[in-house]
Design a protein around this motif. Sequence first.
Motif, PDB file in Angstrom:
ATOM      1  N   ASN A 149       0.740  -0.966   0.063  1.00 27.50           N
ATOM      2  CA  ASN A 149       0.075   0.110  -0.083  1.00 27.50           C
ATOM      3  C   ASN A 149       0.766   1.266  -0.004  1.00 27.50           C
ATOM      4  O   ASN A 149       2.171   1.085   0.273  1.00 27.50           O
ATOM      5  CB  ASN A 149      -1.021  -0.034   1.278  1.00 27.50           C
ATOM      6  CG  ASN A 149      -0.064  -0.010   2.608  1.00 27.50           C
ATOM      7  OD1 ASN A 149       0.684   0.800   2.626  1.00 27.50           O
ATOM      8  ND2 ASN A 149      -0.651  -0.805   3.361  1.00 27.50           N
ATOM      9  N   GLN A 150       0.245   2.353  -0.271  1.00 30.84           N
ATOM     10  CA  GLN A 150       0.996   3.437  -0.291  1.00 30.84           C
ATOM     11  C   GLN A 150       1.756   3.943   0.756  1.00 30.84           C
ATOM     12  O   GLN A 150       2.858   4.426   0.639  1.00 30.84           O
ATOM     13  CB  GLN A 150       0.217   4.891  -1.046  1.00 30.84           C
ATOM     14  CG  GLN A 150       0.899   6.111  -1.456  1.00 30.84           C
ATOM     15  CD  GLN A 150       1.689   5.804  -2.589  1.00 30.84           C
ATOM     16  OE1 GLN A 150       1.550   5.108  -3.485  1.00 30.84           O
ATOM     17  NE2 GLN A 150       2.996   6.336  -2.520  1.00 30.84           N
ATOM     18  N   LYS A 151       1.447   3.878   1.965  1.00 32.46           N
ATOM     19  CA  LYS A 151       1.857   4.121   3.227  1.00 32.46           C
ATOM     20  C   LYS A 151       3.300   3.219   3.284  1.00 32.46           C
ATOM     21  O   LYS A 151       4.125   3.936   3.709  1.00 32.46           O
ATOM     22  CB  LYS A 151       1.011   3.811   4.286  1.00 32.46           C
ATOM     23  CG  LYS A 151       1.485   4.187   5.773  1.00 32.46           C
ATOM     24  CD  LYS A 151       0.635   3.810   6.824  1.00 32.46           C
ATOM     25  CE  LYS A 151       1.185   4.081   8.155  1.00 32.46           C
ATOM     26  NZ  LYS A 151       0.414   3.944   9.519  1.00 32.46           N
ATOM     27  N   THR A 152       3.319   1.948   3.111  1.00 29.80           N
ATOM     28  CA  THR A 152       4.378   1.188   3.076  1.00 29.80           C
ATOM     29  C   THR A 152       5.442   1.717   2.222  1.00 29.80           C
ATOM     30  O   THR A 152       6.511   1.764   2.521  1.00 29.80           O
ATOM     31  CB  THR A 152       4.131  -0.352   2.920  1.00 29.80           C
ATOM     32  OG1 THR A 152       3.081  -0.617   4.072  1.00 29.80           O
ATOM     33  CG2 THR A 152       5.160  -1.075   3.025  1.00 29.80           C
ATOM     34  N   ILE A 153       5.005   2.072   0.933  1.00 26.71           N
ATOM     35  CA  ILE A 153       5.658   2.538  -0.132  1.00 26.71           C
ATOM     36  C   ILE A 153       6.456   3.864   0.456  1.00 26.71           C
ATOM     37  O   ILE A 153       7.597   3.898   0.229  1.00 26.71           O
ATOM     38  CB  ILE A 153       5.172   2.764  -1.417  1.00 26.71           C
ATOM     39  CG1 ILE A 153       4.817   1.266  -2.050  1.00 26.71           C
ATOM     40  CG2 ILE A 153       5.937   3.287  -2.512  1.00 26.71           C
ATOM     41  CD1 ILE A 153       3.766   1.564  -3.093  1.00 26.71           C
ATOM     42  N   ASP A 154       5.745   4.735   1.092  1.00 26.45           N
ATOM     43  CA  ASP A 154       6.476   6.028   1.080  1.00 26.45           C
ATOM     44  C   ASP A 154       7.199   5.550   2.579  1.00 26.45           C
ATOM     45  O   ASP A 154       8.424   6.444   2.493  1.00 26.45           O
ATOM     46  CB  ASP A 154       5.159   6.795   1.807  1.00 26.45           C
ATOM     47  CG  ASP A 154       4.298   7.464   0.695  1.00 26.45           C
ATOM     48  OD1 ASP A 154       4.749   7.214  -0.382  1.00 26.45           O
ATOM     49  OD2 ASP A 154       3.134   7.810   1.043  1.00 26.45           O
ATOM     50  N   GLU A 155       7.088   4.699   3.156  1.00 19.34           N
ATOM     51  CA  GLU A 155       8.175   4.517   4.356  1.00 19.34           C
ATOM     52  C   GLU A 155       9.411   3.863   3.891  1.00 19.34           C
ATOM     53  O   GLU A 155      10.369   4.149   4.516  1.00 19.34           O
ATOM     54  CB  GLU A 155       7.279   3.359   5.300  1.00 19.34           C
ATOM     55  CG  GLU A 155       6.320   4.024   6.297  1.00 19.34           C
ATOM     56  CD  GLU A 155       5.522   2.889   7.142  1.00 19.34           C
ATOM     57  OE1 GLU A 155       5.642   1.769   6.643  1.00 19.34           O
ATOM     58  OE2 GLU A 155       4.639   3.298   7.965  1.00 19.34           O
ATOM     59  N   ILE A 156       9.293   2.888   2.969  1.00 14.14           N
ATOM     60  CA  ILE A 156      10.410   2.465   2.340  1.00 14.14           C
ATOM     61  C   ILE A 156      11.187   3.529   1.591  1.00 14.14           C
ATOM     62  O   ILE A 156      12.360   3.646   1.789  1.00 14.14           O
ATOM     63  CB  ILE A 156      10.014   1.290   1.145  1.00 14.14           C
ATOM     64  CG1 ILE A 156       9.427   0.096   1.963  1.00 14.14           C
ATOM     65  CG2 ILE A 156      11.321   0.983   0.261  1.00 14.14           C
ATOM     66  CD1 ILE A 156       8.737  -0.824   0.964  1.00 14.14           C
ATOM     67  N   LYS A 157      10.531   4.434   0.826  1.00 16.91           N
ATOM     68  CA  LYS A 157      11.406   5.675   0.219  1.00 16.91           C
ATOM     69  C   LYS A 157      11.909   6.324   1.250  1.00 16.91           C
ATOM     70  O   LYS A 157      13.009   6.980   1.184  1.00 16.91           O
ATOM     71  CB  LYS A 157      10.304   6.666  -0.465  1.00 16.91           C
ATOM     72  CG  LYS A 157       9.900   5.860  -1.890  1.00 16.91           C
ATOM     73  CD  LYS A 157       9.018   6.750  -2.719  1.00 16.91           C
ATOM     74  CE  LYS A 157       8.494   6.309  -4.016  1.00 16.91           C
ATOM     75  NZ  LYS A 157       7.790   7.353  -4.773  1.00 16.91           N
ATOM     76  N   GLU A 158      11.422   6.594   2.484  1.00 20.28           N
ATOM     77  CA  GLU A 158      11.788   7.418   3.501  1.00 20.28           C
ATOM     78  C   GLU A 158      13.079   6.854   4.099  1.00 20.28           C
ATOM     79  O   GLU A 158      14.128   7.567   4.682  1.00 20.28           O
ATOM     80  CB  GLU A 158      10.658   7.710   4.614  1.00 20.28           C
ATOM     81  CG  GLU A 158      11.180   8.805   5.517  1.00 20.28           C
ATOM     82  CD  GLU A 158      11.423  10.084   5.199  1.00 20.28           C
ATOM     83  OE1 GLU A 158      11.987  10.913   5.490  1.00 20.28           O
ATOM     84  OE2 GLU A 158      10.740  10.409   4.147  1.00 20.28           O
ATOM     85  N   LYS A 159      13.188   5.408   4.033  1.00 19.81           N
ATOM     86  CA  LYS A 159      14.315   4.912   4.490  1.00 19.81           C
ATOM     87  C   LYS A 159      15.459   4.846   3.601  1.00 19.81           C
ATOM     88  O   LYS A 159      16.791   5.204   3.802  1.00 19.81           O
ATOM     89  CB  LYS A 159      13.963   3.334   4.689  1.00 19.81           C
ATOM     90  CG  LYS A 159      13.161   3.074   5.970  1.00 19.81           C
ATOM     91  CD  LYS A 159      12.709   1.436   6.071  1.00 19.81           C
ATOM     92  CE  LYS A 159      11.790   1.165   7.304  1.00 19.81           C
ATOM     93  NZ  LYS A 159      11.606  -0.189   7.441  1.00 19.81           N
ATOM     94  N   VAL A 160      15.108   5.260   2.171  1.00 20.98           N
ATOM     95  CA  VAL A 160      16.439   5.418   1.134  1.00 20.98           C
ATOM     96  C   VAL A 160      16.741   6.883   1.275  1.00 20.98           C
ATOM     97  O   VAL A 160      17.952   7.093   1.260  1.00 20.98           O
ATOM     98  CB  VAL A 160      15.718   5.145  -0.190  1.00 20.98           C
ATOM     99  CG1 VAL A 160      16.411   5.598  -1.158  1.00 20.98           C
ATOM    100  CG2 VAL A 160      15.527   3.869  -0.420  1.00 20.98           C
TER     101      VAL A 160
END
Length: 332
Positions: free
Chosen positions: A6-17
């Motif tokens: 979901n978009q929330k999880t994707i945003d969290e992964i991007k934030e880790k990058v």
Amino acid sequence: MTIRKNQKTIDEIKEKVLNNIRSFGFIVKRNENLGKTIYSIDNDRIFVDIIYASLNNREEYFFGIEQEQFEKMYEKTRNFFQIFVCENEKQAFIIPLSFMIEILKDVKATDHTSFRQWKPIIKVKNGLYVLRLFGHYNITDYLNRYDYLATDEKELGLLKTLDIRYTPEIRIQRAEEEYKNIAEENDLNKESIHSTTIDMLKNIGKWNGFNVLTESKPLRMDNSPYNIDCLWYKGDDLYLAIEVCDKGNVEKDKDALKLAKSFGARKVIIVSNINKLERIRKIFMFNGEIKFWTEVWSFERVFKMYKLGKEFFENFEKFKTYNWNENLMEYL
């Protein structure tokens, strides 16, 4: 099989990058004026576009690059990197603009209602990450290459702590490590990345039928103030003049190549680290005619050319040679 997140999880992964980038001292800010996935680093010194894909049921990562956004970035800056995040923050491919141009060249973007996109696919094939669009490109060596964003020794020192892997068994080698292995395996000069690379360029030139001079003044130009790292000749005609710039003075290399071009070189080349591109671009920006005949090649690209070229010419030499043999010759 992985299901799209979901978009929330994707945003969290991007934030880790992004946090990976920040952890090495970089200041990162979102720049929505340029695009919803665009971020600036260190007050617009560098820009990155971060896009994400989950593994689909065909075991591929399917991406979309918006054409208008990419072209807007190209018009604004050459210090731009496309970051492909595959599944999680541990698989971030940091691709320089020059390589992206090579990938996207001659590819027609797909029409949507209000925008156009290129649709690259990344897939693991024989242990390598391959990006497929119009052609196939091995991008394995671009995995987690945060060092491409660094421009000084302090930043590079911080980046040495980054653990870069693409499988549990194989570790990606940086250019400073890779040249030692190539030199050892091929009996090249082992003194430094500079001397090893010159040896590679000398051999590549000879394989292609050129007469090669190294660390020499151009022929009949004894009064030249510069020795050039590598010169490729066909007869008396100077085809290529190449400077290897690892720790040296880019301005001096530019002046040497400018002089070589005036001596008749068809093209001039600088071999350097990707993180020196910004400096090289600035130096050549206002140098008139020479910038139109200059190419910048990364150490990694030269190393790849050397290894593939050596394999090809070892076989081709046998293939083109003819002589009488008592028995049927077989190369299987």
